[in-house]
Each structure stands twice: as C-alpha cells, then as structure tokens.
Scaffold this motif. Sequence first.
Motif, mmCIF file in Angstrom:
data_model
loop_
_atom_site.group_PDB
_atom_site.id
_atom_site.type_symbol
_atom_site.label_atom_id
_atom_site.label_comp_id
_atom_site.label_asym_id
_atom_site.label_seq_id
_atom_site.Cartn_x
_atom_site.Cartn_y
_atom_site.Cartn_z
ATOM 1 N N ASP A 458 35.032 37.032 39.910
ATOM 2 C CA ASP A 458 34.552 38.163 39.122
ATOM 3 C C ASP A 458 35.624 38.757 38.223
ATOM 4 N N MET A 459 36.850 38.238 38.328
ATOM 5 C CA MET A 459 37.935 38.772 37.501
ATOM 6 C C MET A 459 37.835 38.174 36.104
ATOM 7 N N PRO A 460 38.292 38.889 35.087
ATOM 8 C CA PRO A 460 38.326 38.293 33.754
ATOM 9 C C PRO A 460 39.360 37.174 33.712
ATOM 10 N N SER A 538 34.676 37.600 30.415
ATOM 11 C CA SER A 538 34.241 38.404 31.552
ATOM 12 C C SER A 538 33.973 37.497 32.739
ATOM 13 N N GLY A 539 34.463 37.890 33.896
ATOM 14 C CA GLY A 539 34.225 37.087 35.092
ATOM 15 C C GLY A 539 32.830 37.290 35.638
ATOM 16 N N ILE A 540 32.139 38.294 35.138
ATOM 17 C CA ILE A 540 30.808 38.590 35.660
ATOM 18 C C ILE A 540 29.743 37.905 34.812
ATOM 19 N N SER A 541 29.839 38.055 33.464
ATOM 20 C CA SER A 541 28.825 37.452 32.598
ATOM 21 C C SER A 541 29.288 36.130 32.015
ATOM 22 N N GLY A 542 30.586 35.887 31.999
ATOM 23 C CA GLY A 542 31.102 34.676 31.379
ATOM 24 C C GLY A 542 31.238 34.790 29.883
ATOM 25 N N LEU A 543 30.852 35.946 29.307
ATOM 26 C CA LEU A 543 30.919 36.122 27.858
ATOM 27 C C LEU A 543 32.336 36.473 27.437
ATOM 28 N N GLU A 544 32.638 36.120 26.187
ATOM 29 C CA GLU A 544 33.951 36.450 25.652
ATOM 30 C C GLU A 544 34.027 37.954 25.434
ATOM 31 N N LEU A 545 35.136 38.559 25.843
ATOM 32 C CA LEU A 545 35.302 39.995 25.628
ATOM 33 C C LEU A 545 35.699 40.222 24.185
#
Length: 692
Positions: A458-460, A538-545
């Motif tokens: 869940d970590m970035p 993002s470790g939660i959504s997998g999207l690029e921050l």
Amino acid sequence: GLGMLQDSGLCVVGDKLNFIRYLSHFRCVHRGAAFSQMRTTTVRKLLPESWGFLCPVDTPDGEPCGLMNHMTAVCEIVTEMVPAADIPPLLCSLGVTPIDATPSKPYTECCKVVLDGCMVGWVEWELAPEIAETLRRFKITQEKRFPARAEVVLIPMTGKPSLYPGLFIFTTPCRMVRPVRNLLYGRNEWIGTLEQIFMNVASLESEVVPGVTTHQELFPHSILSVVANLIPFSDHNQSPRNMYQCQMGKQTMGFPVYNYRDRSDNKLYHLHTPQSPLVRPSMYDYYGMDSYPVGTNSIVAVISYSGYDMEDAMIVNKSSWQRGFAYGSVIKVESIDLALKASRAGENLVFGVRPGDANVVDKLDADGLPFVGSVLQPGDPFYSFMNLNTGEAFTVYYPNKEVGIVDNVRLCSNDRGTGKFKKVCITVRVPRNPTIGDKFASRHGQKGILSQLWPVEDMPFTENGMVPDILFNPHGFPSRMTIGMLIESMAGKSAALHGVSYDATPFTFTEKNSALKYFGETLVSAGYNFFGTEKMYSGISGLELEAEIFVGVVYYQRLRHMVSDKFQVRTTGPRDAVTNQPVQGRNVEGGIRFGEMERDALLAHGTSFLLQDRLFNCSDGSVAYVCISCGSMTSPVLEKPLHSSSVTSSRRYSCSVCSEVDAVEVVPVPHVFRYFVAELAAMNIKTKLKVE
Ligand SMILES: [Zn+2]
C-alpha cells in the motif's frame, strides 16, 4: 555550611544512553541553580567573551536555557599547575619595575602589572604594549619557559568607565582556553576569555583586514560544541532546530558500549542494527563516532499519504520494520545482595531452591537462579534463596510488566573475591522493537511519532519500484525551515547512488557555490532528477501521482521515548484513602487528571453524559443521605435495629436534628463533597443543601 550557593545538583550521573550524551556530560557547564531563580534574563545571555568558548546552539530550551551551556569542541580547561616563580624576574628583565621599588615615572603614568591576582610591579604606559607583545611571543614560541596556556591581557586606559586598566597575566588552572591562529607568527595560540575581548579574530580568510586582524579561527565551525558539530549542514537550518537536535541527539538509542555483558548499569539501551551515516560532518569522523553509531539511513519520501502522517506523525514501511528497521532492546540489571536481605544478624541466607518445590521447577536452576536464555513472563519466579538455619525457602517473582529474556547471571563475592557468594547480578534483555507510538527524529530537530506500520503493497513506489522506509509529511518543512534536512536527503541519495559518503560540515557551501547545485549535479550524473524528485505511483490505486515526490536518504535516530514506558490505562483501581478519587501515577495503575480545560472541552461538545461518566461514575461517585427539611447531610442516621435479626434494608433513615420521619432522601454526590462537608462541620460551619 560551606557557604556555597547550592548544596544539591553538584553531582551528575554520567549517563551512557548513547556515546554523545556521555561525552557531552563532560563538556557541560552550568551557571548554578541559584541563577535559575533570577527574574532577569541577563545571566542567560551569550556574551561576546564566550564566543568560541561556549556553544551558542547547545543549550536546552525552557528553564535551564542559557544557564546550562556546553563548551565548544576546541575549548579546553587548563589543568596543569605551572610554576609562576620564573615570571616576575622575566618581567623585570623586560622593563617592569618590581613592586618594592619606585618607578621612574609618576604612578599616574604607570600601568599595574598583575600576575595571577597579585600585583608584581609597575610599567610605564608607553612600554606596556611592547611588553605584552613580547610575552605573547614567548607564549607562542615557548621561549623563556613561559607557559603556552597563559593569558596575557593589556587592558588599556580609556578615560571612560570600563574594565580596570593594567597588564594582567594568568597562569593558574581552571581557565577556559581555545586555540586560534596568530597571523603575525603564523602559529596556533591558546587564548583565554579575557584576552579575547582585546583581540581582532577573523572567522574566514576573506574577513582578514591587514593591520587590524590579529588572529583567525582555525575553522568556522569551531564555535560549535561536539554535539552541534555532528549536525549535517547545520548552517542551512533555522537556529532553534539545531538546538532541538542538540537535545534529541542525547536521547537517541545507540550503541553506547561494547561490553554489555560485563556491565551492570541499571538500564542500557541497545540499537541492534545501527549504521554509519552516508552524509556526515567532518567532526563525526574526527570523534570516531562510527564506533558508537546512533541511527539508520532510511529512504524518506516527503509526501502526504493517508491521514496517518498528520501533525508530525510518520508512516513506516512495515516491510522495512520486518527486516529489522530500528530494532532495539533495553538491558536491565537486577542486583541482589543477600547480606542486605538478612533481617537478623547471624541469619544464613544462600541462593537455592527447596528440593521438589512445584512453583519453581523448570523455571529456576538448583542454585535458585534463572536459566540463561529463559524467557521471563510477568510474575514468573525470578530467583530463590533459603535460610539455612530454618530451612525456609523464599521465591522472588519477576517484577517487570514486560516479557524479558535472561541475558546473563553473574555471581559476585566481595571486592577482593574472598567472601561468600552472596551477591548476584541478573541481566534481563527486554526486546523493544518499534511499535506505533515510538519516537523518531532526523538530525535536524524534526521529530515524529510512528503512527502506522503500513503494508509495503500500500506504500507509494517510484518508477523503478523502490518503496520508501518512511513517509514524511511535507507540512513539516515550511514553518520549520530545516533546509539542512532537504540537502541531507539529496546528498544521502547521491551518496547511496555513487557508493560514497559526503561531507556535511557546516559553512563549506556558500550562496555562489550552493549545496543544491553541487548535489543536484551529482544526482543528475547518476541519472536522477536534479532536485531529488521522482515520479511516484499510489500503492493503493496504482495510478501515477500528479506531483513529483521528493525522495532521498536521511539518517534517522530512534529516541528513547517509547510507548511501552509511557502508556497508561485504567478501568478501576486503587483510590485515595481520603478523597476516594483515583490515585495518581502510572506505576500504581492510577488515573490521568481530567482537568478544567478537559471539562470545558466536553461541555463545549455538549457531551454531558460522558462528563458525568468521567468525573463522577469513574471517579468518586457515591450517595449521601440528606434531610430535605433541614438540608443537613450530617444529621441523617440509620434507625436502631428492633432486634438482632433485623435486616439493614428494612431499617429507615431519620434526621437526628429535626427527628422528622420520611424526610431523608438519597442524593448522589461525589465522595470529596461529603468529605468537604465533614471538614466544614469540624470547623463549626453548617452546610445546608436544598433538595428539590
Ligand atoms: Zn433534618
């Protein structure tokens, strides 16, 4: 009775929490407890003569601020006693008139020559500067056996109210001296606090004014103490942050000693996997601090991620934690002396267990001591001893509330090794791996509480898949202005990439030759962003921050303040005998004060039931019998039983003052109130309650 200003606090325990703390005990200077009561702030101020002798940074905030100082790293105390008998003849040979002779000029035109507080002669004012300069030359070049750490001060006649004029020479011990470069002779000179005021000491090469500047500092950071010298890039930080780090550096868990097994300190902290910092000031190596490391290099991402990093909380990667991030233990030594336990003289106590004692079997060895390596649960048998005269056995149970492991057991006799083995030291190791609520800090006064061990998935993570160890909230930077930490982060990242360690000595970078540019370029040469930022996912959504995240390597210290030592919890427990309210103190399972401010907060929230619960039901709630006709709380009495078998519940209360029946009501009141009414009654003050 010695006429001293204070009679306590003259002795300080040389605490070995970590080596920095131990060292700074010996460099600490305290003005004295009497000054802390003073209303004025003058005594706390850093005055010009303490420049270079006392560190401007290394002082605590709060009550002892400015009273408890630390000597600078280069400052020394003169310890040797030098014979001063050679000096008066030397002075005479230079043109000083001895005290018992008459000077050739009138006394008003003569300057007094004072050696170690005794007047030794006279010299004409015109001659005095030359003599002072000659003495200084002797001091530097060690001619005529003139002591190198002497102080030569010529206080000029100014015609204004100022210091007492004269030529003063000091050779006695217990003076602070520090080395500076004498530009005239090109050699180092030890200077004292009084003579420094009359010198022109330049800090940098560029500040030297020919004909004016007499001395130069050995290096710009020579004004800093040992602890302040260990802060990387401290010249880039806001000053109070460096002060905080000076305090926190002394509370860090580290590796204070190598002989843990042989020591018997009551409590020692031990960091299992300390590291050498990638970014360190030159003084770190000068003091060989690598032998006593105090922290861990950790990958820090400056990012606000979930709510668990609010207000100085920090998120730690659970995976790093599982791999041993900042693991530590507390080593406690229990020493037991049977000679002190004997209640009567002639009692023969020895360590041992009663054969077949079911309580201690498998827990204690036949000698009454625990097995090395055994795990002690709270309440387990700790050791056992017997009275040989009576055959009685006594078992003492493990007193701590935490699980511990017996590290070693040492049996001791007297100092000469000739006595009986009546003393034993049991070392217990208590594992203290980081938990939520433990305190950490970087070396820039940036402390934080571990708030969540976040699962690694869940970590970035960065583009190349790296996951940070610590998530640091960006709101920690703007108001604190710890630019040193940002530079350390970049330098640490670059050091890790290039496989080197970087120098972080303060005052090495300037505005023209900036640290940002230097470390930015080293980062670029390793294929990274100039500013130390990276794209993260993002470790939660997998999207690029969307934002670029500042990631780097920062040396983190684990501080000794741990929740296991501090948490307090109580449902019911011991109460005070007088007030019937919960007692205070963590050790006695007491309560926590719920004060007026807390009361106001609950009132403001309208949570009156909670208020009732805290202040009444969970505290000293009780019932009182009140006579509604006369309002007295002290007069209702229980009726006498009709016969011996009568039950209390069938008996009634009646007022002993107005003897009215059925006029007594039950009213819930705090127990302290009943106590208060009783106290007032004892002073002949009547309390009247109006019950509606
Ligand atoms: Zn009454």
